[in-house]
Design an enzyme around this catalytic site. Structure first.
Site, PDB file in Angstrom:
ATOM      1  N   ASP A   1       0.825  -1.198   0.000  1.00  0.00           N
ATOM      2  CA  ASP A   1       0.000   0.000   0.000  1.00  0.00           C
ATOM      3  C   ASP A   1       0.871   1.265   0.000  1.00  0.00           C
ATOM      4  O   ASP A   1       0.568   2.249  -0.681  1.00  0.00           O
ATOM      5  CB  ASP A   1      -0.900   0.038   1.240  1.00  0.00           C
ATOM      6  CG  ASP A   1      -1.765  -1.193   1.387  1.00  0.00           C
ATOM      7  OD1 ASP A   1      -1.247  -2.309   1.205  1.00  0.00           O
ATOM      8  OD2 ASP A   1      -2.949  -1.044   1.711  1.00  0.00           O
TER       9      ASP A   1
ATOM     10  N   GLU B   1      -5.678 -11.513  -4.338  1.00  0.00           N
ATOM     11  CA  GLU B   1      -5.389 -12.445  -3.254  1.00  0.00           C
ATOM     12  C   GLU B   1      -6.392 -13.594  -3.181  1.00  0.00           C
ATOM     13  O   GLU B   1      -6.203 -14.524  -2.384  1.00  0.00           O
ATOM     14  CB  GLU B   1      -5.362 -11.671  -1.928  1.00  0.00           C
ATOM     15  CG  GLU B   1      -4.242 -10.647  -1.876  1.00  0.00           C
ATOM     16  CD  GLU B   1      -4.374  -9.690  -0.705  1.00  0.00           C
ATOM     17  OE1 GLU B   1      -3.333  -9.250  -0.198  1.00  0.00           O
ATOM     18  OE2 GLU B   1      -5.515  -9.371  -0.300  1.00  0.00           O
TER      19      GLU B   1
END
Length: 756
Positions: free
Chosen positions: A337, A474
């Protein structure tokens, strides 16, 4: 982001937390009530926060967090809770109906939260702010004043401080008197975190708090006009905490009565002078942009004032510095991030703050080297979740995540590449900072080396596979040859070869064999359907979590046909699960703007923020109802800001140039201004209108004189105040560059070529 965030909120707990921001000012978010349930129970996770990169708190809560202070071993490592000495309220008399005109607000231009009310003709305003000049201090300021209608009998305002329960993370000693020449009754309290993250790596474990004594009450009379300060200072040692505490009071009382709020406000305004984004004709969008920048900057040590302590910065977490408790909001850990979603916009506007973000990774390279070695590879492999030591701290809930998400090292390498392209900071590359064990040149090479040992040569295809990974999607793992992961690995190696030339002897040679390996990394491409499959064996329509292959168009800017780009965007838009994070839609916005599909881009731009913001203080959640995830989700804010700057602003950064790719005004807006863009120590503004855009030089740098090129014509862009204007036709593209400082070959940036 991690595979699992253990601090989830559901729609049921969210209840009626829908409040209106009543302010008409783009930098003020204001409401008559605080977020709360229907039964009146407050929802503090939707309160505003104040911070300065060193300390932060969510207002009206009992917790303060200090950058770099963590408790818990390995996967249990989380931000250590310091009981807040700034959870203070000023209570009026309880007479029914005596309190009127109550307002709660966040002023992002000056970085403070306020509560205001009128009681019997007396105005009470309580301001809370993490000081931007005395950065160890969080301050409560009370402005108490009688109006013309003040009750002659006066009124008593009671003060109450609630630091909450003792910390479960820190063992504090009893409070002690603190000797100060500027106040009576100050006290200090020091403690140690209970559990180290990893005894094999250095970590600060001490913390001290110095604070003032709060008065029990103040009685106001018709002649009252009072300003009261209450200070609390937080740092790792008593000497450090006490220093800012005393210096702030000295400034207020000994040096001619300096106004501590004015000093703080000026520091914040200086930050905004360095860089900001303005939108005319769309108050909602303007507020959202200002809120995003404010919350990210509140977690960063960005300032132009001279006294800021240059201490080690320990990264940006998805919840910023105001969140990160155990099993909540990713525990204050740093993920991809930081570099992929938050870093770019900060780099474009505040490159010195971007340097601090990279210095965090550079400071913990020893742990990255160890992780590579422990998992059977060479070079430096950064962990999926990092905290204070830089070792892997992903919780045991998510074994696949920590073992398979290897793209984070490439994400960090790409951020370094962008930083060097923006600043050409040779000192960062070639000099080893005091207390560090490596310089930027070494870091770049070692990240590339990791991928040379992670890739596997396929003797049949004569290509290198990268197998057994978890991509940004994911939901599907382990998979082989994910395009985003593979391109990132190739970019890391190509950049290392380019940096070898820039480093001019300060980097161990990058073998040609590494470059050949990078060129031969496999890139999946379906010729029949003209798109990039998500992974080997991907079945069209299989759901994915979030933007993944879409990222190879931007931010990776991998060269491809327009038809391929459109197919990638369309296929994965339809495959992305609806409860995915906001950043996906910001990247799709940029993609469709590149394709000149402004209608589709506008739809997705709205989708990139609409359902993720909680009013009235513009707090972001990770996901949409019914599951909201991490708070205050500055990752989503970072993605959204890229949609503004690189999408509608058209800003594209390349190794030795910037391209403005047909800037446009955002939907339902009249004008977009991105002020304080930095490139090679030049600072300039971009102004975008419906039919034209203008570049204006604000501060030029004679060491890197800029030129602007459009349609083969070169325009000098080297004098302060000069403006260059261009029409926004369909094909408008403008390049900005300087005379090349080296003869270094540019990165090759193409993979998928079989070895002979």
């Amino acid at each position: 982001m991690g595979l699992l965030n253990l601090g989830l909120l559901t729609l049921a707990s969210f209840a009626t937390c829908q409040f209106t921001d009543i302010s008409l000012e783009p930098t003020i978010f204001e409401s008559t009530i605080l977020p709360q349930h229907e039964n009146g129970t407050l929802l503090p996770r939707y309160f505003a926060s104040v911070g300065n990169g060193h300390i932060s708190t969510t207002v009206n809560t009992d917790t303060v967090y200090l950058n770099g202070l963590y408790n818990g071993e390995r996967g249990e490592s989380h931000r250590a809770r310091i009981p807040s000495r700034n959870n203070i309220r000023a209570y009026p008399p309880t007479d029914e109906g005596s309190v009127t005109e109550r307002l709660f607000g966040l002023n992002v231009a000056e970085g403070f939260f306020y509560e205001k009310y009128n009681v019997k003709g007396y105005t009470v305003e309580h301001r809370t702010f993490a000081h931007r000049y005395f950065t160890r201090v969080i301050m409560s300021m009370f402005l108490l004043k009688a109006t013309a209608s003040a009750d002659p009998a006066g009124v008593t305002i009671a003060f109450e401080s609630n630091p909450g329960d003792p910390s479960a993370d820190i063992t504090f000693q009893p409070e002690m008197p603190f000797e100060s020449n500027h106040t009576l009754g100050a006290v200090s309290q020091c403690g140690e975190t209970r559990i180290r993250e990893d005894v094999n790596y250095p970590q600060s474990t001490g913390v001290c708090v110095v604070h003032d004594t709060l008065p029990i009450s103040v009685t106001l009379t018709p002649s009252s006009n009072l300003t009261l300060y209450y200070l609390a200072s937080y740092d790792f040692t008593l000497e450090e905490a006490g220093s800012d505490f005393n210096d702030a009071l000295k400034y207020a009382f000994d040096d001619g009565g300096g106004d501590l709020f004015v000093l703080h406000s000026a520091a914040w305004r200086s930050v905004w002078t360095d860089g900001k984004i303005e939108v005319d004709g769309n108050l909602e969008l303007s507020k959202i942009i200002n809120g995003c920048l404010y919350y990210i900057l509140s977690a960063l040590p960005v300032s132009t004032v001279p006294n800021i302590v240059q201490r080690q910065f320990y990264g940006l977490s998805p919840g910023g510095l105001a969140y990160g408790d155990y099993l909540m909001d990713y525990q204050g850990h740093s993920f991809w991030d930081t570099e992929t979603w938050m870093f770019p916009s900060i780099l474009y506007l505040y490159p010195r703050a971007a340097e601090q973000m990279l210095n965090y990774r550079l400071s913990v390279i020893a742990a990255a080297r160890d992780l590579a070695n422990q998992t059977g590879y060479a070079g430096a492999r950064y962990p999926w979740e990092g905290a204070v030591t830089g070792r892997e701290v992903t919780p045991d809930c998510c074994v696949d995540t920590r073992e398979l998400q290897i793209h984070i090292t490439a994400d960090i390498a790409y951020a370094v590449r962008q930083y060097i392209a923006t600043t050409r900071d040779m000192n960062w590359l070639r000099q080893t900072k005091p207390g560090y064990i490596a310089n930027g040149c070494t870091m770049i090479r070692e990240m590339a080396e990791f991928y040379t040992t992670r890739a596997e040569f396929n003797t049949t295809t004569r290509l290198h596979d990268i197998n057994g990974v978890m991509p940004p999607d994911e939901d599907n793992r382990p998979v082989n040859n994910n395009p985003y992961t593979n391109i990132g690995a190739g970019y890391s190696i190509f950049f290392a070869k380019y940096a070898e030339c820039l480093c001019a002897g300060d980097m161990t040679q990058v073998p040609q064999a590494w470059v050949d390996l990078a060129s031969s990394i496999k890139l999946l491409y379906d010729e029949e359907l003209d798109y990039h499959p998500e992974f080997e064996g991907y079945v069209l329509g299989t759901p994915i979590k979030q933007a993944d292959v879409a990222l190879i168009g931007f931010p990776q800017q991998y060269e491809m046909a327009a038809s391929t780009r459109r197919n990638d965007l369309t296929i994965y838009e339809n495959a992305t699960r609806p409860d995915g994070p906001a950043m996906t839609w910001a990247m799709h916005t940029i993609g469709f703007l590149d394709l000149n599909d402004v209608t589709k881009a506008a739809e997705l731009f709205d989708k990139s923020f609409r359902n993720y913001i909680r009013e009235p203080f513009k707090v972001w959640t990770e996901a949409q109802p019914p599951t909201l995830g991490a708070i205050n989700f500055i990752t989503g804010m970072g993605g959204f800001l890229q949609g503004v700057i690189s999408g509608y602003g058209g800003y594209r950064l390349h190794p030795e140039k910037i391209v403005f790719q047909r800037p446009r005004v955002p939907p339902n807006s009249e004008e977009l201004r991105i002020k304080g863009l930095d490139y090679l120590s030049n600072s300039f503004d971009l102004t975008v209108r419906n039919t034209s855009f203008t570049l204006t030089m604000v501060r030029s740098n004679i060491n890197f004189p800029l030129n602007v090129e459009h349609d083969g014509v070169i325009y000098p862009f080297q004098e302060n105040g000069v403006s260059l204007g261009f029409g926004t036709t369909q094909f408008t593209s403008v390049s900005m560059y300087t005379i090349r400082q080296t003869n270094c070959p540019l990165p090759l940036d193409k993979i998928g070529t079989p070895l002979p």
